[in-house]
Design a protein around this motif. Sequence first.
Motif: not given
Lengths: 574, 1111
Positions: B185-188, B442-447, B453-459
């Motif tokens: 993810q950019p900006g992560t 500016s970071v758009v659309g980061q989850s 960092q936690g995106i792998s843990n998200d749905e």
Amino acid sequence: MCALVLGISCSDEFLEVPPAGSLGDAQLGTADGIEALLIGTYAALNGVFGNRFEGPNHWITGSIMGGEANKGTDAGDYSTINPIQRYETDPTSGDLNNLWRGRYEGIARANRVLATIAANPDALIAADAARISGEARMLRGHFYFDLQKHFGSIPVFDETVPAEEIILIPNSGNAWAQIEADFQYAYDNLPAVTDAGRVNKWAAAAYMGKAKLFQGKFSEAITWFDDVIANGVTSNGLAYALLDDYSQIYNAENDNHAESVMDVESANNTGSVQNANAFDDLNYPYNTGPDGPGNCCGFFQPSISLANAFRTQANGLPLLDESYNDPANAVDNNFFWVVVDGNDESTFVEDSGPLDPRIDHSIGRIGIPYLDWIDFPGSAWIRSFPYAGPYSPKKYIYYKTQENTFTDGSSWTRGYATMNYTIIRYADVLLMAAEAEIEAGSLAKALDYVNQVRRRAALSEHWVKKSDGSGDNAANYNISEYTAADFASQDAARTAVRFERKLELSGEGHRFFDLVRWGIAAETLNTYLAYEGQFLVTKFGGASFTAGKSELYPIPQAQIDIQGSDVLSQNPGY
Amino acid sequence: MILKSDYHSLKSCAGKINKSSVKFFSLLMGLVCSFALAAPTTSLETVTTIEAFQNDVRGTITDADGIPLPGANVLIKGTSTGVAADFDGNYAIQASAGDVLVFSYTGYNSFEVTVADSTIINVVLEEGLALDEVIVTGYTTESKRETTAAVSIVSAEELAAIPSGNVEQQLAGRVAGVTVITNGQPGTQSQVRVRGYGGFGGNEPLYVVDGVPTQSVAFLSPDDIATTTVLKDAAAASIYGARAANGVIVYTTKQGSRGDRKTRISIDINSGVSDPNVAGSPKMLNPQDMADYTNLAYENNAAANGTPVQYTHPQYGSNAIPTFPDYLHADGQNGVNADQVDLAQIQANYEADPENVFLIRPNLAGTNWYREITRIAPQTRIGLGFDGGNENGRFYIGLSLQSISGILLANEQNRYTARFNSEFDLASWLSIGENLQVTYNSVVGQSGGNGGQGISNDESEVLSAYRMPTIIPVFDDFGSYASTRAAGFNNPRTPVRRLAQDRGDDKNFSVSAFGNLYALIKPFEGFVFKSSIGGSYFNFNSLDYNYRYLGDSEPQASYTFAENSGYGFSWTFTNTITYEKLFANKHKLKLFAGIEAIEGTNTPTTPSKGRIINGSGINPFSTDLDFVTLSAVQSPVVQSFINTGVNFSSLFGQVNYNYDERYYVSAVVRRDGSSVFGENNRYGTFPAFSGAWRIIGESFMDNQNFFQDLKVRVGWGQMGNSNNVAPANQFSLAASALDNTFYPIQGQSSGADEGFATSRIGNPDAKWETSTTFNIGFDATIIDNHLDIEFDWWQKDTEDLLFVVPLAGVTGNFASAPSRNVGKMENRGIDLRVVYKGNFSEDFTFEFAINNTFLKNEVIEFAPGIDFLDVGGQRGINPTRNQVGKPLSSFFGYDVIGYFESDADVASSPSQDGAGTGRFKYRDVDGDGAITPDDRTYIGDPVANYSGGATIDLKYKDIRMEMFWNWSTGLEIFNQSKWFRDFFGTFEGSAKGVAAFKSWTPELGNSAAAPIWESASNISTSGAANSWYVEDGSYARLQRLAFIYSFSDLIKNSNTLSKFEVGISTNNIWTISGYSGLDPVVGGDADVNFGVDVGNYPVTPSYLINVNIGL
């Protein structure tokens, strides 16, 4: 800044940063502070941790587990309910842990109110101190009652016990003495008329009767119920009465009505849907689009045998011999029509036999108007027809005209509604009183109470009508009152009253706890599982209720892990 | 200072040149010599210009780029007579013809010249070998030769080589002892850990940029960085005391150079694309297979239940052979053929209510949803640098533009930075300077939590691509987004719409300023006083628009809008004194002391001092973006928050002594006070002692040729950590919260009254975590300077770990529990760096470098009576248990020993809820004849036992090849995305993976890839965490392969051009891994819960062109 260049003399001051956005004991030990702590205690009524098991209506632990409904939806969704509804509950269930935590948080909040009053004797005038203490103790009694009926053996303490001692209190006893003391104090100190959202002395009296009933103290229960029935008023001053229109009990526009003895307030535009029956947000038909309420998620589907129980005989009385599940009596439904008999759903023919009119206030059935939405379309609104059966919940569902006025649309689903869930309603009081009369009083009085409830249900102008404007009833409704002959024996009367509770209070979270206190949970629920499991095979195949174990929920393993198994002992069988 | 010069050889790089061309030539030489750096065997002699004979010798000492070296030493060999250069690198010394002058400077090769007939000797010192590299500790500098500690240095070139949003990502594999877990993810932000995991949270290292501590370096542009130094052990890091336990990463940014010369300009361009690697995404069932396997599941269900088969899917007909309808959905009708549909009526309905009418045909070719939500994503970084100066000052200006599009639609980062560093002399003894950077990001659309960092843990939306049935097209016949309004496909939401619509208009930015102002006072020789005031300020604003959409089975019923804004501010005031003196030519003493105050700083778990306001609402009158504000929405909710940050007050000092550059000792102590602790335990003191023996300096080493350098180091010390503690930890508080302390007490149906509840239990006795580290290591150079080895064995025991001991439910546990000092953790490891440099021929040189990190992490203790801590979990699968005796974030569940092969097998096995033929068969760990929760066990952990990186650089004439690998082994991943894909019964009807083909059958038996294909969901199928989800997470990745051409002829023939390189690089093009998910690098947003892959955002291949120009 003074510390910067040379000195460290004032660095202690530099390192003293007061906390932000919170208050300490000093600010809360005031009249306003204590009132705010009390409101915080009320807020625990509908849960604290956002878990649906914390809901005051106990739709899972009270209704689903009592055989009135099943999880609904499909196997994968909220799958931690799957083993629970099969009576295979695991002590590690996070949902039950949240229920435990949520109720004890309520107790902690009530205790903080009481401890703060005690620590600040001059903060309140005497009348307010009595009232606020009464409300806090009423709420604490309610939270203990909830814990008692779920877990059986629980740690009990009051506001005088410090936290480091609380964690050492074993769950060796029950909470009845504390519950009765709290309700008694509330009854003695609370006003009858107050803000609509508060508990009043009559709520305390009714709850005291219920507590007596749960303990089998029938004659004491009669005393309390008699008082409530004769004198009780709601917090906003309405004398207790049954509403004429059964369906209006569940309508947000009618909140704080005469039948509401104790309820949980719900509101929209509060900044959080947690205040808008969030515990019920899944309990709407599925994939309705704008034609139906909520849209999500197809949970809490009434059971096939519950629908069958609404079958009446030609004389308008229910099939008390439990023959309602016989194929000849079972209510025709589109599940039988399609899944069992292999027909096309569009050719389904409505059941024309006699039915208690409350069925269509309680259960969403194909072809019947779904409140002011469209006629219930059948499997199109069911998430997984083979998994969960043909029905949708219908109580505590908002109307089409109420969208965004009595719902809170600010979250992911539309299913956040503002009708108050009624913890105790007057019909419940009448039926509890009837039970107590049967056990320790007058069968005639019991008959009168039950017939009051049935008489209201029989007011035909409030039956569900067809949506075509004809004014015709939506189905063949047929209900009548019991006669003295029907209540000739204690057994017959007992059977009739218990059956009436099932019909009148279905889906309101009471059934499981009723069955357990009547001592008939194992036989009733195993019969239910055998019947329902024929159809909902994936859900219920092979499931059984274990007598001596399944009557209580397990003490959450997470709490035993924290407090130690020497303090908290697990319930039998887990 | 005296440097032994006999341990490496110098070879002529250039001869004498005439006076008029000195300037240009030295510039050019710098360039040539810097190229030659890759090939140190062709070591360089410096350029000298000798003009005339005089007794008074003067000159300027500069580096290869012409940058003056203030403080460089000049010594007459064999005497104690010496001087140091001034700020401009100028020196003057009385010397006689025939004297040998030794020029030396930390980090550079020393150089000797015999005084002949010249009065001016200008010297260009060449950057030294590895052992002479400069270590910038933030407060002071020393050479690697001098250090007694475990430190690692990453060159700016190495860092800049890796294209990524954040500079810390570029450390992956570059430093032995540092692990970096990141995602695509950019900006992560990345999970960066120096020497393991010290505690249960807040294990992020401390970053120090130009002397100012901070928690994130996301604002930095790689092009502006001059040096990166990683302080790993206590001997190095404990000068940062209470914040050092997780290691310290020190960045300095580029400075200009003094001297009367032309301002130089550098232009660096990186541009290219990322490829989402569609071919590598997990394979999903196509529509035909999905229908077939749906019916197979019905058959398996019927067999399991002993009932007749019912084919009940609303789309596939009611027969054993599935059929497809003409329309999946036609305005309320599902699974219908054309003759059942009144298209004209539907068209009319659509025109009347376009949001609510859909006409969806099946896409029998199958939609690849991963392809639909991804794109070939462009990225560009352009850096522009100016550096220059005159005799009295210097400056550097860096401008950088970075635009990186994520492979997911609408996901992108744009960052603009402007840096201005300068320093000017006000007097010969006084200089002032500043470093300042302003960043727009500016970071758009980061989850994902923790800055992505936690995106792998998200749905996440990546997961949703694997849940959306392939039969559903992206658009319906009206051009609306198609989704699960069509019945029978459960509840996936169309990820294409969510990305394109709900994220497409989102805006956010932050503007931050970071930097410091400082004064340097040098009243007499060897004494430097530095006073610096630094600060960090940021503010941010974000807008989030989400659109009403009725096409999903669980639709988004309202248009929602949210706006957030806030600021944070902190400052750091530091005063230090350094005194350095060489006594009797052999005793070198360096004394250093300082005092520091920090107000309102952030920590890994706490934002800096400031305020945040946010609001949201629904259904504005118009969805015109120029109309929607918080004033225009219904049900507006506004909240605001106060952050206090953390204050620190500190004293620190250091003594370094060496004898004859053979025996080194160092002592460091720092005393820190922090506002997060109560007055009883507010201060902590952190000492460290270390020593080194430079064996190569001994006379007995004179007669051997094997070692060119050899030094052993030993260090012991203590460091602190208070990251895992909230600022209000010491206080007992009450607070209100809209969601669980408000109540409509009047009985109103709209709005609620404010209530309060206990929000925090205080612990006034909390104190620092203390890590005690022991480090023993050696640095060696052998094989004629070809091979450098840095080896460290280390142990780090953390005690008094700050741990939030869970409150018992009975006491009420809505309140935040305080951190208490209860736990213990142990980390042990080996850091090994080996560099081999050499040449195949005069024109063909190479360098191989390998970094190795061996790590063993173990939780020793949580709290009395608590042996484990369960964290997180999705969908009833709770795989993570931190337990005593295991690494952090270990996986815990049932151990699958196979599948039940028959009813008889079920009957003869230990009893197990939900057991059935073809379902998981678990190991009866406690042997009690029943599978119960007590049979859950340790089934793996995500902590890599071994990780590393390898660089292979080859240079032939003007062409360079650079290859960089990194790897990890000895770790596991809990692949929870299989829960969604590989069971029919998990959200029945949603898309399923090709594991179906290998789901259990009697023939496959235990070689099946998944349990029997059926609807059931219980602990024997999809209802429990078990070892079936656990996969080996080992991987090796070719992170970079680059070819670079330098136009050396052009440079030689140009008066302006000093550098001109063009390169192409490929990144992440090859990953060797047995992992079945998209990317084996799986993070998480907390150290007690990572390595679970629910929907990871993969790192995918990218292809870039790099152009570097120097003018």
